[in-house]
Structure formats: C-alpha cells, structure tokens
Design an enzyme around this catalytic site. Structure first.
Site, PDB file in Angstrom:
ATOM      1  CE  LYS A 154       3.404 -12.061  -7.676  1.00 31.45           C
ATOM      2  NZ  LYS A 154       3.904 -12.028  -9.090  1.00 31.45           N
TER       3      LYS A 154
ATOM      4  CG  ASP B 122       4.627  -8.128  -9.444  1.00 34.59           C
ATOM      5  OD1 ASP B 122       5.326  -7.106  -9.367  1.00 34.59           O
ATOM      6  OD2 ASP B 122       5.101  -9.286  -9.350  1.00 34.59           O
TER       7      ASP B 122
ATOM      8  CE  LYS C 151       8.919  -7.641  -9.854  1.00 36.46           C
ATOM      9  NZ  LYS C 151       7.864  -8.591 -10.275  1.00 36.46           N
TER      10      LYS C 151
ATOM     11  CG  ASP D 284       9.930   3.783 -19.870  1.00 35.73           C
ATOM     12  OD1 ASP D 284      10.635   4.736 -20.287  1.00 35.73           O
ATOM     13  OD2 ASP D 284       9.552   2.855 -20.600  1.00 35.73           O
TER      14      ASP D 284
ATOM     15  CB  THR E 143      13.367 -12.255  -3.148  1.00 33.89           C
ATOM     16  OG1 THR E 143      12.378 -12.601  -4.122  1.00 33.89           O
ATOM     17  CG2 THR E 143      12.759 -11.294  -2.146  1.00 33.89           C
TER      18      THR E 143
ATOM     19  NE  ARG F 157       7.591 -21.229  -8.322  1.00 33.03           N
ATOM     20  CZ  ARG F 157       8.715 -20.804  -8.920  1.00 33.03           C
ATOM     21  NH1 ARG F 157       9.140 -21.411 -10.016  1.00 33.03           N
ATOM     22  NH2 ARG F 157       9.397 -19.795  -8.427  1.00 33.03           N
TER      23      ARG F 157
END
Length: 237
Positions: free
Chosen positions: A32, A59, A61, A64, A122, A214
């Site tokens: 990603k 990614d 997002k 608009d 999330t 991570r």
C-alpha cells in the site's frame, strides 16, 4: 486479490522503502502506498514498485466534486495500480465518476484497477462519529449504509474494520471486497486505531484482504514477521 495481505509502506521516502524491501528480494508483495509516500515521491515510487513486480494499493482516498475525481482517476489509472480508493461520503455520483475516470484512463486490453470506498476510518469511534460528523446512528449502521451506497455505485468493495466485514458480506455478497486495516497481533499496541482485530478474527469474519503496517515495517526482522503474519492470515500451521 481475494485473501491478500497488503503491507502498508508508511514511509516518507523512496530510500526508506528500498531499505525495507531489500530482504524481500524475489518476493512478490502486495503493498500500500498512501498519502505520505505518494505526496513526497509522486508517480516514480509506483513505477519503481511495479518494475519490482509488486501489486499496489494506491491509498489516496479521493473525495471531491465528481468531475475532479473523474479527472484524477483517469490520470491515476495510467499508473497501472491494482487497487485505488475514494471516500464513500463523497456520494454515489462521485463514486460513479471515479469508475468512469478509471475506465477512461485504463489502456485498451487491460483491466481497470479495483476501486473501493472508505466507509468509516478505523481510527473513528462511534462517539466521534455522532458528535463530530453529526451522524445520529450506530457506527455499524453508518458503515453498512456506506457499503450499500458503494455497491449501488458499482464499486468493487469497501475499506472497513473487521468488526463490520461479516455484516457487509451478508448484505453485499461474497464477491464484494472488504479491505481491512487495524489488524494487530494480541501483543501489539493499538496506536491510533480504535476498531482493531487480530488476523484470526479477520479471517473468521470473511475479510477479503488485510492491511498491516508497523507490525511488519517496524519489525527488527521484517521478512520473518511478514512470513509469520502470512501463515496466520492463511491459517497455515
């Protein structure tokens, strides 16, 4: 792309990415690229990763007005990513425009990238959604509403938490993708995520793909961590 483990390359530069990927030479990964990395390095980072044979979830997002999203997606389609996304809150017309842009920008004979929509992040709690977004329903109801809207718009699936994935699958069908961040091992810190799940619970909920950052990228042995995650996610003993 069903049942993929997507590694979130949450790095600030191409040098950090290359250093991280060194132990994975010969591995074909699904990675990603988010705002932090793409805004620093631009399309060059996508070209580098594609040349190495990796699948890419870009990614960004998008959210608009429909025409702007359509034009942006037309350009992003030329990068030959495998998965892109928008915010479902942008509405049905905007999501349909995103698909039109992807179709227009995809080279003849190639399949357009999968396109999914973010429901609720999330990192968002129900209390935050109620107070700050002024959405007076449960978080699950909001996510299911956005998932239905996304399906009606013709998109391929949603970004959601594993908590809602089972209900979305029941409502939208097994072919509707559920891509879930916020996946943690029991011993991991939650950090900025609120609606988290383990890889086992995500698998049991029927999640299509998980996004892991991570726990792998900051590991002292990223390759070993990735292989361990993959075994757990695939249910391999």
């Amino acid at each position: 792309m069903d049942h993929s483990l997507i590694i979130a390359l949450d790095f600030a530069s191409v040098n950090e990415v290359q250093k991280f990927l060194q132990p994975f030479e010969g591995e074909q990964l699904f990675v990603k690229v988010g705002m932090e990395l793409f805004y620093q390095e631009g399309p060059a980072i996508i070209h580098l990763l594609k040349e190495a044979g990796h699948q890419i979830f870009l990614d960004l997002k998008l959210h608009d007005i429909p025409n702007t999203v359509k034009s942006a997606m037309k350009g992003l389609a030329r990068l030959d990513c495998d998965l892109v996304n928008v915010h479902a809150a942008g509405g049905k017309e905007m999501m349909q425009a995103a698909l039109e842009g992807l179709e227009a920008g995809t080279a003849s004979g190639k399949k357009r990238p999968y396109c999914i929509a973010v429901t609720q992040l999330t990192s968002t709690s129900e209390e935050q959604m109620n107070k700050e977004q002024l959405i007076p329903v449960t978080l699950k109801e909001s996510v299911l509403h956005y998932a239905s809207l996304t399906k009606d718009a013709g998109l391929d699936g949603v970004v959601c938490s594993a908590w809602e994935a089972g209900a979305i699958r029941e409502k939208a069908g097994d072919s509707f993708l559920t891509v879930c961040p916020g996946i943690r091992m029991p011993q991991d810190q939650t950090q900025d995520q609120k609606r988290i799940a383990t890889p086992e619970s995500a698998r049991n909920a029927g999640v299509s793909s998980i996004v892991v950052g991570r726990s792998i990228t900051r590991s002292s042995n990223p390759l070993e961590s990735y292989q361990q995650w993959l075994k757990i996610w695939k249910g391999v003993n």
